[in-house]
Scaffold this motif. Structure first.
Motif, PDB file in Angstrom:
ATOM      1  N   GLY A  41       2.464   4.941   4.331  1.00 30.90           N
ATOM      2  CA  GLY A  41       1.735   5.953   4.353  1.00 30.90           C
ATOM      3  C   GLY A  41       1.619   6.669   5.971  1.00 30.90           C
ATOM      4  N   HIS A  42       0.693   7.225   6.371  1.00 28.27           N
ATOM      5  CA  HIS A  42       0.540   7.623   7.709  1.00 28.27           C
ATOM      6  C   HIS A  42      -0.131   7.172   8.756  1.00 28.27           C
ATOM      7  N   ALA A  43       0.115   7.029   9.930  1.00 27.47           N
ATOM      8  CA  ALA A  43      -0.593   6.530  10.959  1.00 27.47           C
ATOM      9  C   ALA A  43      -0.960   7.540  11.885  1.00 27.47           C
ATOM     10  N   TYR A  44      -2.217   7.160  12.691  1.00 29.31           N
ATOM     11  CA  TYR A  44      -2.763   8.004  13.616  1.00 29.31           C
ATOM     12  C   TYR A  44      -2.638   7.539  14.947  1.00 29.31           C
ATOM     13  N   SER A  45      -2.127   8.072  16.002  1.00 31.57           N
ATOM     14  CA  SER A  45      -2.138   7.343  17.292  1.00 31.57           C
ATOM     15  C   SER A  45      -2.469   8.067  18.374  1.00 31.57           C
ATOM     16  N   ASP A  46      -3.531   7.439  18.940  1.00 30.64           N
ATOM     17  CA  ASP A  46      -4.163   8.242  20.064  1.00 30.64           C
ATOM     18  C   ASP A  46      -3.856   7.699  21.492  1.00 30.64           C
TER      19      ASP A  46
ATOM     20  N   CYS B 254      -2.823  19.754   3.794  1.00 31.14           N
ATOM     21  CA  CYS B 254      -1.599  18.989   3.435  1.00 31.14           C
ATOM     22  C   CYS B 254      -2.090  17.481   3.477  1.00 31.14           C
ATOM     23  N   ARG B 255      -2.981  17.139   3.983  1.00 32.96           N
ATOM     24  CA  ARG B 255      -3.387  15.435   4.216  1.00 32.96           C
ATOM     25  C   ARG B 255      -5.043  15.431   4.372  1.00 32.96           C
ATOM     26  N   LEU B 256      -5.536  14.392   3.658  1.00 34.16           N
ATOM     27  CA  LEU B 256      -7.051  14.007   3.826  1.00 34.16           C
ATOM     28  C   LEU B 256      -7.210  12.710   3.740  1.00 34.16           C
ATOM     29  N   GLY B 257      -7.839  12.114   4.720  1.00 36.04           N
ATOM     30  CA  GLY B 257      -7.994  10.535   4.672  1.00 36.04           C
ATOM     31  C   GLY B 257      -8.978  10.056   5.520  1.00 36.04           C
TER      32      GLY B 257
ATOM     33  N   VAL C 123       0.911  -1.202  -0.143  1.00 34.14           N
ATOM     34  CA  VAL C 123      -0.019   0.113  -0.034  1.00 34.14           C
ATOM     35  C   VAL C 123       0.795   1.230   0.030  1.00 34.14           C
ATOM     36  N   ALA C 124       0.860   2.129  -0.999  1.00 37.45           N
ATOM     37  CA  ALA C 124       1.521   3.243  -1.295  1.00 37.45           C
ATOM     38  C   ALA C 124       0.736   4.671  -1.076  1.00 37.45           C
ATOM     39  N   ASN C 125       1.113   5.432  -0.300  1.00 36.20           N
ATOM     40  CA  ASN C 125       0.902   6.633  -0.541  1.00 36.20           C
ATOM     41  C   ASN C 125      -0.607   7.055  -0.560  1.00 36.20           C
ATOM     42  N   PRO C 126      -1.363   6.345   0.388  1.00 36.45           N
ATOM     43  CA  PRO C 126      -3.112   6.499   0.142  1.00 36.45           C
ATOM     44  C   PRO C 126      -3.537   7.890   0.498  1.00 36.45           C
ATOM     45  N   THR C 127      -2.660   8.975   1.009  1.00 38.83           N
ATOM     46  CA  THR C 127      -3.193  10.234   1.044  1.00 38.83           C
ATOM     47  C   THR C 127      -2.326  11.137  -0.061  1.00 38.83           C
TER      48      THR C 127
ATOM     49  N   GLY D 145     -20.094   8.222  13.402  1.00 40.15           N
ATOM     50  CA  GLY D 145     -20.852   7.109  13.948  1.00 40.15           C
ATOM     51  C   GLY D 145     -20.467   5.707  12.982  1.00 40.15           C
ATOM     52  N   ALA D 146     -21.372   5.251  12.419  1.00 36.95           N
ATOM     53  CA  ALA D 146     -20.937   3.837  11.869  1.00 36.95           C
ATOM     54  C   ALA D 146     -20.041   4.145  10.564  1.00 36.95           C
ATOM     55  N   ALA D 147     -20.033   5.172   9.883  1.00 40.91           N
ATOM     56  CA  ALA D 147     -19.244   5.831   8.930  1.00 40.91           C
ATOM     57  C   ALA D 147     -17.791   6.046   9.234  1.00 40.91           C
ATOM     58  N   PRO D 148     -16.886   5.662   8.450  1.00 40.73           N
ATOM     59  CA  PRO D 148     -15.507   5.913   8.841  1.00 40.73           C
ATOM     60  C   PRO D 148     -15.271   7.372   9.420  1.00 40.73           C
ATOM     61  N   THR D 149     -14.287   7.555  10.061  1.00 43.55           N
ATOM     62  CA  THR D 149     -13.809   8.750  10.677  1.00 43.55           C
ATOM     63  C   THR D 149     -12.755   9.541   9.746  1.00 43.55           C
ATOM     64  N   LEU D 150     -13.154  10.649   9.135  1.00 36.95           N
ATOM     65  CA  LEU D 150     -12.262  11.477   8.388  1.00 36.95           C
ATOM     66  C   LEU D 150     -11.337  12.337   9.183  1.00 36.95           C
ATOM     67  N   TYR D 151     -10.177  12.502   8.578  1.00 31.47           N
ATOM     68  CA  TYR D 151      -9.027  13.125   9.495  1.00 31.47           C
ATOM     69  C   TYR D 151      -8.356  14.097   8.288  1.00 31.47           C
ATOM     70  N   ALA D 152      -7.857  15.279   8.639  1.00 34.89           N
ATOM     71  CA  ALA D 152      -7.421  16.280   7.997  1.00 34.89           C
ATOM     72  C   ALA D 152      -6.294  17.033   8.643  1.00 34.89           C
ATOM     73  N   ARG D 153      -5.144  17.432   7.873  1.00 29.89           N
ATOM     74  CA  ARG D 153      -4.054  18.098   8.481  1.00 29.89           C
ATOM     75  C   ARG D 153      -3.840  19.372   7.550  1.00 29.89           C
ATOM     76  N   TYR D 154      -3.398  20.365   8.272  1.00 31.85           N
ATOM     77  CA  TYR D 154      -3.250  21.824   7.435  1.00 31.85           C
ATOM     78  C   TYR D 154      -1.990  22.396   8.022  1.00 31.85           C
ATOM     79  N   ALA D 155      -1.398  23.366   7.048  1.00 33.34           N
ATOM     80  CA  ALA D 155      -0.311  23.831   7.512  1.00 33.34           C
ATOM     81  C   ALA D 155      -0.435  25.345   6.883  1.00 33.34           C
ATOM     82  N   ASN D 156      -0.597  26.667   7.773  1.00 34.98           N
ATOM     83  CA  ASN D 156      -0.697  27.985   7.196  1.00 34.98           C
ATOM     84  C   ASN D 156      -2.069  27.766   6.390  1.00 34.98           C
ATOM     85  N   GLY D 157      -3.171  27.179   6.964  1.00 29.23           N
ATOM     86  CA  GLY D 157      -4.388  27.211   6.255  1.00 29.23           C
ATOM     87  C   GLY D 157      -4.563  26.271   5.088  1.00 29.23           C
ATOM     88  N   ARG D 158      -3.477  25.711   4.662  1.00 30.35           N
ATOM     89  CA  ARG D 158      -3.605  24.926   3.430  1.00 30.35           C
ATOM     90  C   ARG D 158      -3.536  23.339   3.778  1.00 30.35           C
TER      91      ARG D 158
END
Length: 431
Positions: A166-171, A254-257, A113-117, A239-252
């Protein structure tokens, strides 16, 4: 230990990446140095005494950390420098791993799996390393927008080997929230967060820099920002739908998945356990925190994969540069003669190479990586050349001598997988 790791300048605080602290790479290096020095001083003598008492037959050491203690990179401690270190997420997992011979992988191919975002330019270089390792074994490649949760889950049903770039999200507060960041489904191909932020009527602070707001008809919106760096994180729990995540730099953007959570991963690999080895080339993919609802010590991505039948995996404990990650993947897979994977030995050998390699050796290897990927992905080649230039300008004679570099990746579990055996089985089935 909790106060030491979780203090204002503690290691966990750096890993958690609270926006208001303005964490830097230097701060991370300093926190890691303090951590390893203290742990080696406080625990080193006791560990060495146990090893001495066990006798000369000790060939490796297994660590089962408790709570925040799993955030310690034991493989980087000077007191353990002479032994391979295996890490297990629980006592149950360790006992299970010792209960019998490793089972033969039910899968028959390699899943990459390569570069999903779409924001990791060096990711194609890692796939080149995977293809070279696989040899005659079929490789299923899911890249970019094709790397959705459903596509990855379906491909895992026939995969004996899994490499995720890719990227991971760790809580850190709730390990069950940890996830791999995969390509969003078609309905969220464009960024929906500005619309949701505009609809937020009331924000509530919830700690660790986060604030939340309920968006009627959609779900719960989470946001935290860093005023110093102008960075922001947002996620939408639906809820039952996947959680969406986004990251921004200077309002732009950078990453959505989408966050492919530990529960989703456990369901995907547990339906028909076929995968025996996984390489999570994603920042902090080896991090979790607190207690999980489904395991007796700690949860997170490694524990989910192990519970799903993956015998061993390689992952990172903190943030790593994508150029370094491509280099590490190349070094790691080069340690696997004849396609036979012994992850603990391969990690030790890769770490030793990085710890001892001089600058000309490193630059030569980066040149080789850029040349290998240039035809398929000129952008990846350019990104590797830019990383090479940074190493050439900013690093000393031994670029990766510090534990911050060579100790970022580690192995969990044990066992091996023989890719030559997979290839022979594939040929037999084809015949």
């Amino acid at each position: 230990w909790d106060s030491f790791l979780d203090g204002p300048a503690g290691w966990r605080q750096f890993l958690a990446g609270q926006p208001e602290t303005g964490q830097t790479e230097t701060a991370g290096q300093n926190a890691l140095d303090r951590l390893t020095e203290t742990v080696d001083r406080v625990l080193g003598d006791s560990i060495l005494e146990l090893i001495e008492r066990a006798g000369d037959g000790t060939r490796k050491i297994a660590i089962i950390p408790h709570r925040w203690l799993h955030l310690i990179p034991y493989w980087a401690l000077p007191c353990l420098a002479t032994l391979p270190v295996l890490v297990f997420s629980s006592v149950d997992e360790f006992v299970t791993s010792r209960s019998g011979q490793p089972g033969e992988a039910a899968g028959k191919d390699c899943l990459g799996v390569a570069n999903p975002t779409g924001d990791l330019l060096c990711s194609p270089s890692e796939m080149e390393s995977v293809v070279r390792l696989a040899g005659p074994v079929p490789v299923v490649l899911l890249a970019g927008e094709k790397a959705t949760a459903s596509a990855i889950a379906a491909s895992l049903q026939s995969a004996a080997f899994f490499h995720f770039s890719g990227h991971a999200y760790s809580d850190h507060g709730d390990p069950d929230r940890s996830a791999l960041l995969v390509a969003p489904s078609g309905e969220c191909a464009s960024d929906p967060f500005p619309r949701w932020v505009a609809a937020a009527a009331e924000w509530r602070p919830v700690g660790d820099g986060w604030q939340t707001a309920d968006i009627p008809g959609t779900g719960r919106l989470w946001e935290r920002t860093n005023p110093e760096t102008q960075e922001a994180e947002r996620r939408m729990e639906r809820g039952a739908a996947p959680t969406l995540y986004a990251r921004y730099a200077n309002g732009r953007l950078c990453r959505l998945g989408e966050l492919w959570s530990v529960g989703d991963i456990l369901l995907a690999v547990g339906q028909r356990p076929s995968c025996r080895f996984a390489f999570l080339s994603a920042c902090e993919s080896g991090v979790a925190g607190g207690k999980s609802s489904y395991i007796d010590e700690y949860g997170g991505l490694p524990a989910a994969l192990r519970l799903g039948g993956v015998e061993s995996l390689v992952c990172s404990l903190w943030d790593v540069d994508e150029g370094f990650t491509a280099l590490y993947a190349d070094i790691f897979y080069a340690q696997l003669p004849a396609g036979r994977i012994d992850p603990v030995a391969a990690v030790r050998q890769a770490s030793r190479w990085l710890r001892e390699a001089n600058k000309p050796q490193v630059l030569q290897r980066l040149d080789h990586l850029a040349d290998q990927v240039r035809e398929r992905s000129p952008r990846a080649a350019m990104a590797l050349e830019a990383y090479r230039a940074k190493i050439g300008r900013r690093r000393g004679d031994i670029p990766y001598a510090g534990a911050w570099e060579w100790a970022s990746f580690y192995a969990i579990g044990g066992g091996t997988i023989d890719l030559e055996g997979l290839a022979q089985r594939e040929d037999a089935e084809g015949a």
